[in-house]
Design an enzyme around this catalytic site. Structure first.
Site, PDB file in Angstrom:
ATOM      1  N   HIS A  92      -0.073  12.042  -5.496  1.00 37.99           N
ATOM      2  CA  HIS A  92      -0.593  12.073  -4.124  1.00 37.99           C
ATOM      3  C   HIS A  92       0.533  11.868  -3.115  1.00 37.99           C
ATOM      4  CE1 HIS A  92      -3.429  11.258  -0.797  1.00 37.99           C
ATOM      5  NE2 HIS A  92      -2.447  10.460  -0.406  1.00 37.99           N
ATOM      6  N   GLU A  93       1.350  10.835  -3.364  1.00 33.62           N
ATOM      7  CA  GLU A  93       2.434  10.520  -2.408  1.00 33.62           C
ATOM      8  C   GLU A  93       3.491  11.607  -2.422  1.00 33.62           C
ATOM      9  OE1 GLU A  93       0.309   7.554  -1.128  1.00 33.62           O
ATOM     10  OE2 GLU A  93       2.110   8.361  -0.196  1.00 33.62           O
ATOM     11  N   HIS A 116       0.844  -1.197   0.000  1.00 34.64           N
ATOM     12  CA  HIS A 116       0.000   0.000   0.000  1.00 34.64           C
ATOM     13  C   HIS A 116       0.883   1.251   0.000  1.00 34.64           C
ATOM     14  CE1 HIS A 116      -3.895   1.953   0.377  1.00 34.64           C
ATOM     15  NE2 HIS A 116      -3.210   2.869   1.002  1.00 34.64           N
ATOM     16  N   ALA A 117       0.601   2.166  -0.929  1.00 40.46           N
ATOM     17  CA  ALA A 117       1.461   3.345  -1.110  1.00 40.46           C
ATOM     18  C   ALA A 117       1.588   4.148   0.178  1.00 40.46           C
ATOM     19  CB  ALA A 117       0.877   4.236  -2.207  1.00 40.46           C
ATOM     20  N   HIS A 159       2.775  14.425  -0.158  1.00 40.75           N
ATOM     21  CA  HIS A 159       3.207  14.251   1.238  1.00 40.75           C
ATOM     22  C   HIS A 159       4.673  14.657   1.393  1.00 40.75           C
ATOM     23  CE1 HIS A 159      -0.346  12.232   2.742  1.00 40.75           C
ATOM     24  NE2 HIS A 159      -0.280  11.291   1.826  1.00 40.75           N
ATOM     25  N   HIS A 210      -6.428   0.451   5.643  1.00 42.57           N
ATOM     26  CA  HIS A 210      -6.329   1.394   6.754  1.00 42.57           C
ATOM     27  C   HIS A 210      -6.926   0.848   8.036  1.00 42.57           C
ATOM     28  CE1 HIS A 210      -5.839   3.503   3.040  1.00 42.57           C
ATOM     29  NE2 HIS A 210      -5.322   4.527   3.658  1.00 42.57           N
ATOM     30  N   GLU A 261      -3.322  14.956   3.154  1.00 38.85           N
ATOM     31  CA  GLU A 261      -3.842  14.118   2.061  1.00 38.85           C
ATOM     32  C   GLU A 261      -4.248  14.953   0.854  1.00 38.85           C
ATOM     33  OE1 GLU A 261      -2.850  11.043   4.341  1.00 38.85           O
ATOM     34  OE2 GLU A 261      -3.312  11.123   2.212  1.00 38.85           O
ATOM     35  N   TYR A 311      -9.126  11.542   4.655  1.00 35.06           N
ATOM     36  CA  TYR A 311      -9.354  11.518   3.208  1.00 35.06           C
ATOM     37  C   TYR A 311     -10.678  12.185   2.874  1.00 35.06           C
ATOM     38  CZ  TYR A 311      -5.585   8.130   3.434  1.00 35.06           C
ATOM     39  OH  TYR A 311      -4.377   7.521   3.684  1.00 35.06           O
TER      40      TYR A 311
HETATM   41  C1  LIG Z   1      -2.517   6.638  -1.417  1.00 39.98           C
HETATM   42  C2  LIG Z   1      -2.780   6.479  -0.166  1.00 39.98           C
HETATM   43  C3  LIG Z   1      -1.692   6.501   0.860  1.00 39.98           C
HETATM   44 SE1  LIG Z   1      -1.813   7.963   2.057  1.00 39.98          SE
HETATM   45  C4  LIG Z   1      -4.165   6.155   0.314  1.00 39.98           C
HETATM   46  O1  LIG Z   1      -4.274   5.328   1.197  1.00 39.98           O
HETATM   47  N1  LIG Z   1      -5.271   6.772  -0.191  1.00 39.98           N
HETATM   48  C5  LIG Z   1      -5.296   7.838  -1.202  1.00 39.98           C
HETATM   49  C6  LIG Z   1      -6.745   7.902  -1.629  1.00 39.98           C
HETATM   50  C7  LIG Z   1      -7.560   7.332  -0.510  1.00 39.98           C
HETATM   51  C8  LIG Z   1      -6.612   6.377   0.237  1.00 39.98           C
HETATM   52  C9  LIG Z   1      -6.895   4.920  -0.167  1.00 39.98           C
HETATM   53  O2  LIG Z   1      -6.168   4.395  -1.005  1.00 39.98           O
HETATM   54  O3  LIG Z   1      -7.875   4.360   0.374  1.00 39.98           O
HETATM   55 ZN   LIG Z   2      -1.911  10.068   1.475  1.00 38.43          ZN
END
Ligand SMILES: C=C(C[SeH])C(=O)N1CCC[C@H]1C(=O)O
Ligand SMILES: [Zn+2]
Length: 598
Positions: A351-352, A321-322, A355, A481, A379, A491
């Site tokens: 997105h990354e 997961h990024a 950060h 998460h 975010e 988010y």
């Molecule tokens: C890219 C990330 C790492 Se902060 C992320 O978890 N995001 C970005 C969009 C919403 C959320 C997800 O993937 O659920």
């Molecule tokens: Zn993020």
């Protein structure tokens, strides 16, 4: 006398800042080593370092609390002491802290290692959520394959973590109480620094819900046309496995067969990226170029040396997961992600890197202020840049989209494509922590985890599970998460405030003027705008040194979060959807699901 006391407090803060920089650096390194290579050795080391740092922080905390900081005149000094007075999970006795860390690392490891067998080839059983399951949901049109894959992933990554999740809730709540909060819910809410944050979140949802219901109704009709009435009920919730995403959180993968004007040129960025041989590195260099075009910071040398931008093929287990990491030494900042060459990952890379840009902008702040103004700000940074990148105008500058008509229909298609990512996501993000607030507060018990989760999924998102669910299932943990103890309201907030930021940046860049119909907010590109970059940089440099309203005001002139940005951006689409749903007679909203899940 008080002046001398405050002077002593200021000296102590400088000293503590040094100690905390080292402690956080040591912990980040151990956490990184575990997340990037999940072995027993690295897990034990991560645990040992976390407990060692927790003991150090307990000592620091005793010293911190010996100062009379409540009476300080200096607001900034008082703010630093106030933040240090919250010890976090380090407040737990060592044995309980060990149980908490183990419960979370067990869930992380379960999620990272979870694999399923392929629907078509049951001998192929090494499919992970990234990239294989994600790819199936992006491209399959077979409801049976989607249903099977959905059920398998939720079995191996969700149900498997129910026990550890319950242990984590108990331990984390204990930590919350030791920090003076009734539960983890209030602790997480305290990050938004308002006494009515929950009401603010609810009022934002009330503002955007009508727009969501319109796009939900439109998509349901097109899915019914494609899969038939038996699979997609006329007035019911949408089955979660048909929306192009394993969590049904964004629906951009159904865009290609649900577009308002199908005969207009397609905006398929994935095909273009692959055709032009984009690589993960080129994604990162392209994203970096956008930030430097705003006179913001380039990525440091260490970033390129130590980031992991592709899934390793040495057979190791890794958290794919990024994520973006601050090592709190002012030099070491990294991203870890398993990039695939798709439009989605092109956006994730921005997105990354948003950060990382935030880390770079506030790296000279005291360690205690090296955080987002509130979690939603962190975010939003990368997404704001991605809003410019996603415009047809910018994609043409990049050569990723050939010239095409800039007529109303193409604009509606573009807004629809953006809506499947930004409007659709709002109820999902909102409900994920409404669910966890209930769990932490005890209004949702271990006997009704899954029932309450699906009640929220139906009530807010209008989706239903593809098959009956019981309490032997634990579908929430199938989302990263939840398994990784990462708060999610950030988010939801981001997807609201990023449009407030975008509107202000576009005005500064001369790309938007609410009175000028030819300058649509949805076609604004701030690329190379020094004015926009300067304003954004100023807000980011503040970190969490001031309440988030002050940071919001620096960029937008507003002191509160409101949905006016997102509603203004999508106004033409909202009107179009209302007219279209009336024209087709589509029922707006949804009747109760007939799938048993409680
Ligand atoms: C890219 C990330 C790492 Se902060 C992320 O978890 N995001 C970005 C969009 C919403 C959320 C997800 O993937 O659920
Ligand atoms: Zn993020």
């Amino acid at each position: 006398e008080r002046a001398a006391e405050e002077a002593a407090g200021r000296d102590y803060m400088r000293h503590l800042d040094e100690l905390m920089s080292k402690a956080r650096n040591k912990k980040a390194i151990a956490d990184w080593d575990y997340a990037s290579n999940i072995t027993k050795f690295n897990e034990d080391r991560m645990l040992a370092v976390a407990l060692e740092v927790a003991e150090d922080e307990k000592e620091y905390w005793k010293e911190t609390m010996s100062y009379l900081w409540h009476e300080y005149e200096d607001r900034d000094l008082k703010r630093m002491f106030e933040k240090y007075s919250k010890l976090g999970t380090s407040a737990l006795p060592e044995d309980l802290n060990e149980r908490l860390i183990s419960a979370i690392s067990n869930m992380q490891s379960t999620y990272a290692k979870a694999t399923i067998c392929d629907f078509k080839d049951k001998t192929k059983c090494d499919l992970h959520v990234e990239p294989e399951v994600t790819e199936i949901f992006a491209n399959s049109n077979d409801p049976e394959e989607l249903k099977y894959t959905w059920l398998e992933w939720h079995r191996v990554a969700g149900a498997a973590s129910k026990g550890n999740f319950t242990e984590y809730v108990t331990m984390d709540n204990e930590a919350a109480k030791l920090n003076g909060y009734d539960s983890v819910a209030e602790w997480w809410l305290s990050e938004y620094e308002s006494d009515d944050s929950e009401d603010q979140f609810a009022s934002l949802w009330a503002q955007v819900k009508p727009l969501y219901q319109q796009i939900h109704a439109y998509v349901r009709r097109h899915l019914r046309l494609k899969y038939g009435e038996k699979v997609v009920p006329a007035k019911g919730p949408i089955p979660a496995h048909l929306l192009g995403n394993i969590w049904a959180q964004t629906w951009n993968n159904v865009e290609k067969f649900t577009r308002p004007y199908p005969d207009k040129p397609d905006v398929d960025v994935t095909t273009a990226l692959q055709a032009q041989n984009y690589t993960a590195l080129k994604f990162f260099k392209t994203a970096e170029d956008f930030f430097t075009s705003l006179n913001l910071s380039p990525m440091p040398e260490l970033f390129w040396e130590r980031s992991i931008i592709e899934k390793p093929n040495d057979g190791r287990d890794m958290v794919c997961h990024a994520s973006a990491w601050d090592f709190f030494d002012g030099d070491d900042f990294r991203i870890k992600q398993c990039t695939t060459i798709t439009d989605a990952f092109f956006k994730t890379t921005h997105h990354e890197m948003g950060h990382i840009q935030y880390y770079l902008q506030y790296k000279d702040q005291p360690v205690i202020y090296r955080a987002g103004a509130n979690p939603g700000f962190h975010e939003a940074v990368g997404d704001v840049i991605a809003l410019s990148v996603a415009t047809p105008k910018h994609l043409r500058v990049m050569g990723l989209l050939e010239d095409g008509p800039d007529d109303i229909e193409s604009n509606i298609n573009q807004l629809y494509k953006m809506g499947l990512e930004k409007i659709v996501f709002l109820p999902f993000a909102y409900l994920l922590d409404l669910f966890r607030y209930g769990v932490f507060r005890g209004t949702t018990t271990t006997e009704d985890y899954n029932c309450h989760y699906w009640q929220l999924r139906e009530a807010l998102q209008g989706v239903e599970p593809p098959a009956p669910r019981t309490e032997d299932d634990f579908d929430p943990a199938a989302k990263y998460h939840i398994s990784a103890d990462v708060e999610y309201m950030r988010y939801y907030i981001s997807y609201i405030i990023q449009f407030q930021f975008h509107r202000s940046l576009c005005q500064l860049a001369g790309e938007y003027d609410s009175g000028d119909q030819t300058k649509l907010l949805s076609n604004c590109d701030i690329y190379k705008s020094a004015a926009a970059g300067e304003a954004l940089g100023k807000m980011l440099q503040m970190g969490s040194s001031r309440p988030w309203s002050d940071a919001m005001e620096v960029l937008t002139g507003q002191r509160s979060m409101d949905a006016s940005g997102v509603l203004e951006y999508f106004a033409p689409l909202h009107d179009w959807l209302k007219a279209e749903n009336e024209r087709t007679g589509e029922f707006v909203g949804w009747e109760p699901s007939t799938v048993p899940y409680c």
